[in-house]
Design a protein around this motif. Structure first.
Motif, PDB file in Angstrom:
ATOM      1  N   HIS A  48       0.821  -1.204   0.000  1.00 15.33           N
ATOM      2  CA  HIS A  48       0.000   0.000   0.000  1.00 15.33           C
ATOM      3  C   HIS A  48       0.861   1.262   0.000  1.00 15.33           C
ATOM      4  O   HIS A  48       0.454   2.311  -0.460  1.00 15.33           O
ATOM      5  CB  HIS A  48      -1.011  -0.006   1.146  1.00 15.33           C
ATOM      6  CG  HIS A  48      -0.522   0.525   2.440  1.00 15.33           C
ATOM      7  ND1 HIS A  48       0.057  -0.267   3.407  1.00 15.33           N
ATOM      8  CD2 HIS A  48      -0.517   1.797   2.934  1.00 15.33           C
ATOM      9  CE1 HIS A  48       0.391   0.475   4.436  1.00 15.33           C
ATOM     10  NE2 HIS A  48       0.056   1.731   4.180  1.00 15.33           N
TER      11      HIS A  48
ATOM     12  N   LEU B 186       3.570   1.468  -1.844  1.00 17.24           N
ATOM     13  CA  LEU B 186       3.865   1.590  -3.276  1.00 17.24           C
ATOM     14  C   LEU B 186       2.712   2.310  -3.991  1.00 17.24           C
ATOM     15  O   LEU B 186       2.925   3.258  -4.752  1.00 17.24           O
ATOM     16  CB  LEU B 186       4.074   0.198  -3.869  1.00 17.24           C
ATOM     17  CG  LEU B 186       4.465   0.164  -5.344  1.00 17.24           C
ATOM     18  CD1 LEU B 186       5.912   0.594  -5.515  1.00 17.24           C
ATOM     19  CD2 LEU B 186       4.266  -1.237  -5.908  1.00 17.24           C
ATOM     20  N   TYR B 187       1.471   1.870  -3.711  1.00 23.02           N
ATOM     21  CA  TYR B 187       0.309   2.482  -4.346  1.00 23.02           C
ATOM     22  C   TYR B 187       0.195   3.959  -3.939  1.00 23.02           C
ATOM     23  O   TYR B 187      -0.081   4.827  -4.770  1.00 23.02           O
ATOM     24  CB  TYR B 187      -0.967   1.718  -3.960  1.00 23.02           C
ATOM     25  CG  TYR B 187      -1.195   0.474  -4.795  1.00 23.02           C
ATOM     26  CD1 TYR B 187      -0.333  -0.616  -4.691  1.00 23.02           C
ATOM     27  CD2 TYR B 187      -2.260   0.394  -5.683  1.00 23.02           C
ATOM     28  CE1 TYR B 187      -0.534  -1.760  -5.450  1.00 23.02           C
ATOM     29  CE2 TYR B 187      -2.468  -0.746  -6.447  1.00 23.02           C
ATOM     30  CZ  TYR B 187      -1.604  -1.823  -6.325  1.00 23.02           C
ATOM     31  OH  TYR B 187      -1.803  -2.930  -7.087  1.00 23.02           O
ATOM     32  N   SER B 188       0.412   4.222  -2.653  1.00 22.00           N
ATOM     33  CA  SER B 188       0.281   5.601  -2.169  1.00 22.00           C
ATOM     34  C   SER B 188       1.311   6.510  -2.832  1.00 22.00           C
ATOM     35  O   SER B 188       0.997   7.625  -3.254  1.00 22.00           O
ATOM     36  CB  SER B 188       0.456   5.651  -0.651  1.00 22.00           C
ATOM     37  OG  SER B 188      -0.553   4.892  -0.044  1.00 22.00           O
TER      38      SER B 188
END
Lengths: 596, 409
Positions: A12, A14-16
């Motif tokens: 998460h 990485l996504y953020s």
């Protein structure tokens, strides 16, 4: 049923981080547009919403010396369509097209081509005739979206044609747009193209005013802008000419079927009283778009109606030029006034024989007599005695080879041939000495404009004083009536004594009033006229008929020059026109007309 | 329906609710500004309509929250089948008009493609959360791709490429979240990178060097790595060759299809006016209801796709960044929720919802500032339009739904 999560905790982040990076790019872009490039886009948005409406000032009118309006403005109407309104119903276009003598398809294609917004009027037809205007007005209710707007258009209420003097208006072309004098002009603007309209373009035009209105994306006007005040228009200045409308009309009528022209100037001011060149064209032609075939036919017309013969054409002056040679000979003491010569009707020079115009000859003549009777043989001999160099010097002294700088365009300077000129043409000293005989009687390579000959007449009349020629008397500001005069400085022609002028004037007086004078037809009433005829040989056929002179003899008020191309004898053809001029100018138009 | 013992509301949920309603408010103000001066009554009705849609959307959101997560799990395939059916009906029924996006049900008309977005999330989440799934296996990956490709194809045929691409946009983030090995993601993405890079030798060379370095890091052995390298070299060599074989109009079609060719009279004009509007706003904007671009209607589609330009012009950099940060917070909170939800299905649903919202936000705002092609994707919560607003509210509902039941397996 649903299994527990097995994802890697780090995912998460990485996504953020990916989302944050994308958003930072967006924020950077907003910073670039709204902070860094703000003024650029702000101006663009102002350009979007502000429309500049040009207020055309009325063009100055042109008046004659007595205040008669020669060139005026009259309203003319152009038909426009508002695309948004017109598109609603087909019947509108059909009816409008029918009234304008066009097909609906034509009208549609114009709208398609020219439309720049739903609410911007598109010009369908320029300068409609009165009948069309009335029909549009009558059927107004059936023609929503069809409007007319007035446009200034020239009119010529005085019946004075003078198309070469007034010139005409036309749409500015791309070449003109690049010139500094047309800075700020836009394609499609109407400007003076020729004549006074062109020379005094700046004065006649006035200053444009501007209104600023806010418009929406469809081009509809929303409101006057409060933060940008209106710039008022200043009307163009009126041109008060030195022209005498009565005289101009009279000469135009008299010479209507002739090829040539006449110029009459005020001896005391240099103001041009009349300037006629024939054949001419109806100035009305240029008040609306000129059809291509009409334009072609005018350009190709062998009568060259577009040319101002008085200003732009060069001719050999013929015998009128004997005045210059007489002055040169007297001033240099080559002869004394009483010097006599016998004219047998010809002169043998080398292997050639030079004829006098009078078969059988004039017999014995002195200078005054030779001028009166225009004896060629006398002046051949005078020419031989005077020589080319002195002749050329005095020609220049009388301003030949120099334009008059009248306030018109494309004036020619003419040609005074001299030693250097002939050396150039024939090779050094290889030119025949007999040339001077031709020059002595105003033939050969000597070329002058009729304006220059009128100037010579004025110089003789004023005994050396010359006022530069001009058509403009003063400019008048229609707003406050203020007048602005052009400065005219007199010029004194040096090196010619009053005695010389007296002798020449005596001769010129006898040309009109002497028993053997060549222009006895020029006089009218009590007015004493002095003049000199010319019959200039030319390669185009019959000789050109000249007559220059001034009147009254004692106290000259006007000087003139009349030329009729291939008209024949100056005394027979040109002199009667001088009589017309004298009659009209000194006795008034009414009486003049009555006696024609 | 709602058993409170199962439910645990956290601060994140309140934050998301607050942001959602704040954004709704911003959108309503922008739509009001964009249409209150307009003469046409239909356009002036935009604001009251959107207000009603916002209320209806809120009701949908509450209902979505109340329904237990397990219901979505069970219903997911049915919903998916139903939405595919609707898409097919849309295509068939609208055959008389060139563009068919709507279906009329009684007095309502809605866009099946909007609801298909939810169905695809649910279906993907259910498929990927099954414990038998092995995302190392080509078959399972292929089925996951198929779930997204089917609605993509149907919507693209409408034709509505902008919306269709959303289905593909969901796919990779969701499938990666579900456990697709990074190496596979790498293999899928790399050929596209190479395609773009292949038009310039240096970028191509650089791309290949990167691929080789990454392959070395993945340590998959030469038998797998070498074919990948060779394949990508082949892609890099063939792409420019094929491209140059194409006619100009074919190239144009492909670029237009990809949204890379800007048509100067159509979308180009829109983007220019939008940039002028945003740029002229400056730091603080021209003031609410005072934007000349907006009020004089130079902005195209200013209540729908270009609603953000209104905000940019009238409230300036400050207002724009405020709204952008609201969006950013919404997405970051939701991603956090996705990582906290303990069951795989719920987590994937949240992530799918985040992806759809994020995709729309970035593409739409990027479009208004000329960074993205004009695809016709609306802006969540702000753009005028009933179907899409309701879908966005349902997505928020799904996020909160999963969040408050995050300890339930």
């Amino acid at each position: 049923m649903m299994r527990p999560i097995i994802l890697i905790e780090k995912k998460h982040y990485l996504y953020s981080i990916l989302v944050i990076i994308l958003f930072l790019i967006l924020i950077g872009r907003f910073f670039y547009l709204q902070i860094y490039k703000r003024s650029f886009y702000f101006e663009a948005s102002e350009r979007n919403r502000i429309r500049e409406i040009v207020i055309e000032p009325p063009r100055g009118v042109i008046l004659d010396r007595k205040g008669e309006v020669l060139v005026d403005n009259r309203p003319s109407y152009s038909i426009y369509a508002i695309p948004f309104e017109v598109k609603k119903a087909d019947s509108v276009l059909k009816l409008a097209a029918q009234i304008m003598n066009m097909t609906p398809a034509e009208v549609k294609s114009i709208i398609r081509r020219e439309a720049s917004g739903y609410f911007y009027p598109v010009k369908l037809k320029r300068q409609i005739d009165f009948e069309t205007f009335v029909r549009i007005e009558e059927q107004k209710l059936d023609l929503p979206g069809i409007i007319y707007q007035s446009e200034p258009r020239r009119s010529y209420p005085a019946g004075v044609r003078a198309p070469h003097v007034f010139g005409y208006l036309g749409e500015i072309n791309k070449d003109e747009l690049t010139k500094p004098e047309y800075k700020g002009f836009r394609l499609g603007d109407v400007v003076g193209k020729k004549g006074l309209e062109r020379v005094y373009e700046k004065e006649l035009r006035g200053l444009r005013g501007y209104q600023y209105v806010e418009v929406d994306a469809f081009g509809r006007e929303i409101q006057r802008l409060k933060d940008k005040p209106e710039v008022p228009a200043f009307p163009g200045k009126n041109l008060h000419l030195t022209m005498d409308a009565d005289l101009q009309r009279c000469i135009e009528a008299r010479m209507d079927t002739l090829r040539g022209g006449a110029v009459v100037v005020d001896c005391k001011t240099g103001g041009v009283l009349a300037l006629v060149s024939k054949p001419d064209y109806d100035p009305e032609i240029f008040t609306k778009p000129v059809p291509a075939d009409l334009w072609r036919s005018m350009v190709n017309d062998p009568g060259k109606p577009l040319y101002d013969r008085m200003v732009q054409s060069l001719y050999p002056p013929g015998s009128t030029y004997k005045i210059v040679l007489a002055a040169a000979a007297l001033e240099n003491g080559i002869i004394h006034p009483g010097w006599k010569n016998f004219c047998p009707g010809y002169l043998s020079f080398g292997k050639k024989t030079f004829d006098c115009w009078k078969q059988g000859g004039h017999g014995e003549l002195d200078l005054i007599g030779a001028i009166e009777q225009s004896c060629n043989v006398y002046f051949y001999k005078l020419g031989l005695r005077t020589g080319l160099d002195t002749w050329a010097t005095y020609s220049r002294q009388f301003l030949f080879g120099q334009p008059t700088d009248i306030d018109l365009i494309d004036e020619k300077a003419g040609n005074v041939p001299d030693r250097a000129y002939f050396d150039r043409v024939f090779g050094k000293d290889r030119w025949p000495k007999g040339l001077v005989l031709n020059l002595a009687i105003g033939q050969g390579d000597l070329l002058v404009t009729p304006l220059q000959m009128a100037r010579l007449a004025m110089i003789v009349a004023n005994e050396g004083v010359y006022y530069p020629f001009h058509l403009l008397d003063y400019l008048e500001d229609p707003a406050d009536g203020k007048r602005q005069y052009a400065r005219i400085d007199s010029v004194y022609i040096k090196g010619i004594s009053p005695a010389t002028y007296q002798i020449i004037k005596q001769g010129m007086y006898l040309v009109v009033h002497g028993p053997a004078g060549t222009a006895r037809a020029a006089s009218y009433g009590d007015i004493k006229v002095a003049g000199k005829t010319g019959t200039a040989q030319n390669p185009h056929g019959e000789p050109h008929a000249w007559f220059i002179g001034f009147a009254p003899f004692e106290n000259p008020q006007i000087a003139f020059c009349i030329l009729i191309e291939n008209g024949g004898s100056g005394g027979r053809v040109a002199a009667p026109i001088a009589r017309e001029i004298i009659k009209t100018y000194f006795y008034g138009a009414e009486k003049g007309h009555a006696q024609i | 329906m709602l058993r409170f013992s199962e439910v645990k509301i956290s601060n994140d949920d309140y934050t998301i609710l607050a942001i959602t309603f704040l954004l709704l408010l911003v959108g309503l103000v922008a739509i009001y500004s964009a249409s209150y001066q307009v003469e046409t009554p239909e356009l002036r009705a935009n604001f009251p309509h959107q207000l009603i849609w916002a209320l209806i959307g809120s009701i949908f959101m509450i209902i979505t929250i109340l329904i237990p997560t397990s219901f979505y799990y069970i219903a997911s395939y049915w919903l998916y089948g139903l939405s595919i059916l609707f898409l097919i009906i849309t295509l068939l029924s609208g055959s008389d008009s060139p563009v068919s996006r709507w279906i009329d049900i009684g007095p309502f008309r809605f866009q099946p493609s909007e609801f298909a977005k939810i169905a695809v999330i649910l279906a993907l989440a259910r498929f990927l959360s099954n414990e038998k799934r092995n995302l190392e296996k080509i078959k399972d990956i292929a089925i996951a791709f198929g779930i997204a490709f089917l609605p993509f194809t149907l919507v693209a045929k409408q034709p509505n490429l902008g919306t269709a691409i959303v289905f593909l946009g969901i796919l990779l983030p969701v499938i990666y979240w579900a456990g697709l090995p990074t190496f596979y993601l790498f293999i899928v993405i790399i050929p596209f990178v190479v395609m773009v890079a292949s038009f310039n030798f240096y970028t191509f060379f650089l791309a290949m060097v990167m691929i080789i370095i990454l392959l070395l890091l993945f340590r998959r052995g030469l038998a797998i790595s070498l074919p990948i390298v060779l394949l990508n070299i082949a892609v890099g060599v063939i792409t420019p060759l094929l491209w140059n074989q194409l006619h100009v109009y074919q190239k144009h079609r492909i670029l237009t299809f990809l949204g890379l060719e800007i048509d100067p009279k159509g979308s180009g004009y829109q983007v220019i006016q939008s940039k002028v509007a945003i740029g002229s706003g400056g730091l603080f904007g021209k003031g609410l209801f005072n934007g000349t671009q907006t009020q004089l209607r130079f902005l195209p589609a200013q209540h729908t796709d270009f609603v953000f330009s209104v905000i940019g012009e009238e409230t300036g950099f400050v207002g724009s960044i405020f709204v952008i940060i609201l969006f950013l917070l919404l997405l970051l909170r939701s991603i956090q929720i996705a990582s906290k939800v303990r069951n795989q299905f719920g987590s994937l649903v949240v992530l799918g919802a985040v992806t759809i919202l994020g995709f729309h936000i970035i593409v739409n705002i990027g479009m208004t500032v000329g960074m993205m092609p004009v695809t016709g994707l609306p802006l969540p919560f702000l753009s005028y339009g009933g179907s899409f607003l309701i879908v966005c509210m349902i997505l928020i509902g799904l996020i909160i739904n999963a969040s408050i039941r995050r300890y339930k397996y």
